[in-house]
Scaffold this motif. Structure first.
Motif, mmCIF file in Angstrom:
data_model
loop_
_atom_site.group_PDB
_atom_site.id
_atom_site.type_symbol
_atom_site.label_atom_id
_atom_site.label_comp_id
_atom_site.label_asym_id
_atom_site.label_seq_id
_atom_site.Cartn_x
_atom_site.Cartn_y
_atom_site.Cartn_z
ATOM 1 N N SER A 105 10.865 0.951 1.415
ATOM 2 C CA SER A 105 10.058 1.350 2.571
ATOM 3 C C SER A 105 8.765 0.551 2.599
ATOM 4 C CB SER A 105 9.738 2.840 2.495
ATOM 5 O OG SER A 105 8.956 3.108 1.347
ATOM 6 N N ASN A 106 8.271 0.297 3.803
ATOM 7 C CA ASN A 106 6.954 -0.310 3.922
ATOM 8 C C ASN A 106 5.925 0.731 3.526
ATOM 9 O OD1 ASN A 106 7.967 -2.732 4.823
ATOM 10 N ND2 ASN A 106 7.792 -2.197 6.980
ATOM 11 N N GLY A 107 4.816 0.307 3.027
ATOM 12 C CA GLY A 107 3.786 1.258 2.638
ATOM 13 C C GLY A 107 2.886 0.688 1.573
ATOM 14 N N ILE A 154 2.686 -4.030 -10.216
ATOM 15 C CA ILE A 154 2.667 -3.417 -8.888
ATOM 16 C C ILE A 154 3.625 -2.237 -8.920
ATOM 17 C CG2 ILE A 154 3.200 -3.747 -6.443
ATOM 18 C CD1 ILE A 154 2.476 -6.717 -6.872
ATOM 19 N N TYR A 155 3.135 -1.086 -8.432
ATOM 20 C CA TYR A 155 3.930 0.131 -8.451
ATOM 21 C C TYR A 155 4.012 0.713 -7.044
ATOM 22 C CZ TYR A 155 2.608 -0.088 -13.374
ATOM 23 O OH TYR A 155 2.387 -0.504 -14.659
ATOM 24 N N LYS A 156 5.187 1.152 -6.703
ATOM 25 C CA LYS A 156 5.449 1.881 -5.485
ATOM 26 C C LYS A 156 6.611 2.809 -5.804
ATOM 27 C CE LYS A 156 6.644 -0.141 -1.321
ATOM 28 N NZ LYS A 156 7.224 0.547 -0.405
ATOM 29 N N GLU A 157 6.808 3.836 -5.028
ATOM 30 C CA GLU A 157 7.869 4.802 -5.314
ATOM 31 C C GLU A 157 9.233 4.140 -5.458
ATOM 32 O OE1 GLU A 157 9.873 8.063 -2.563
ATOM 33 O OE2 GLU A 157 7.814 8.607 -3.143
ATOM 34 N N LYS A 214 12.043 -4.422 -10.137
ATOM 35 C CA LYS A 214 12.947 -3.269 -10.157
ATOM 36 C C LYS A 214 12.789 -2.591 -8.802
ATOM 37 C CE LYS A 214 12.440 -2.441 -15.099
ATOM 38 N NZ LYS A 214 12.023 -1.477 -16.129
ATOM 39 N N ARG A 215 13.915 -2.383 -8.120
ATOM 40 C CA ARG A 215 13.828 -1.844 -6.771
ATOM 41 C C ARG A 215 14.989 -0.922 -6.460
ATOM 42 N NH1 ARG A 215 15.516 -6.060 -2.215
ATOM 43 N NH2 ARG A 215 16.162 -4.113 -1.288
#
Length: 125
Positions: free
Chosen positions: A29-31, A57-60, A23-24
């Protein structure tokens, strides 16, 4: 030494990915990201185990979930170490496949692929 003499007591059978979800947002953004690995080991028979690993895996702006299943058979002359081998080595054997799958899933336009680091399964008991 002959490689046949180094055969492992543990064999993996039928590895498959039960679930692969990405899901994106439109722009990624890189980070840094947070990654969590969970294992579930169930005895399926005498010296046979069904193992499920779930990586999240979680990212904003991105979420990735991969669930892998495999069956393992432990055949040895001595079964004293069976529990330890199952708890550590099944993760060590399956994790490279999960790493590869995550990289494949995240090698998409508009984002840098996620390449997970190798893990020390001795710390994951």
């Amino acid at each position: 030494m002959n490689i046949n003499d180094m055969k492992s007591d543990l064999t993996m059978d039928n590895l498959f990915f039960r679930e692969c979800i990405v899901k994106r947002n439109a722009m990624i953004s890189n980070g840094e990201y947070q990654a969590d690995l969970e294992k579930d080991i169930k005895k399926a028979g005498e010296h046979t185990y069904n193992v499920e690993l779930q990586l999240s895996i979680y990212k904003e702006d991105l979420e990735v979930s991969v669930v892998a299943n495999a069956q393992f058979i432990y055949k040895a002359e001595n079964y004293e170490r069976e529990e330890s081998v199952i708890n550590n080595n099944t993760v060590a054997i399956m994790f490279p496949f999960i790493r590869s799958q995550v990289t494949l899933l995240t090698t998409q336009p508009g984002m840098a692929p996620i390449v997970l680091p190798p893990i020390n399964t001795q710390k994951y008991v």
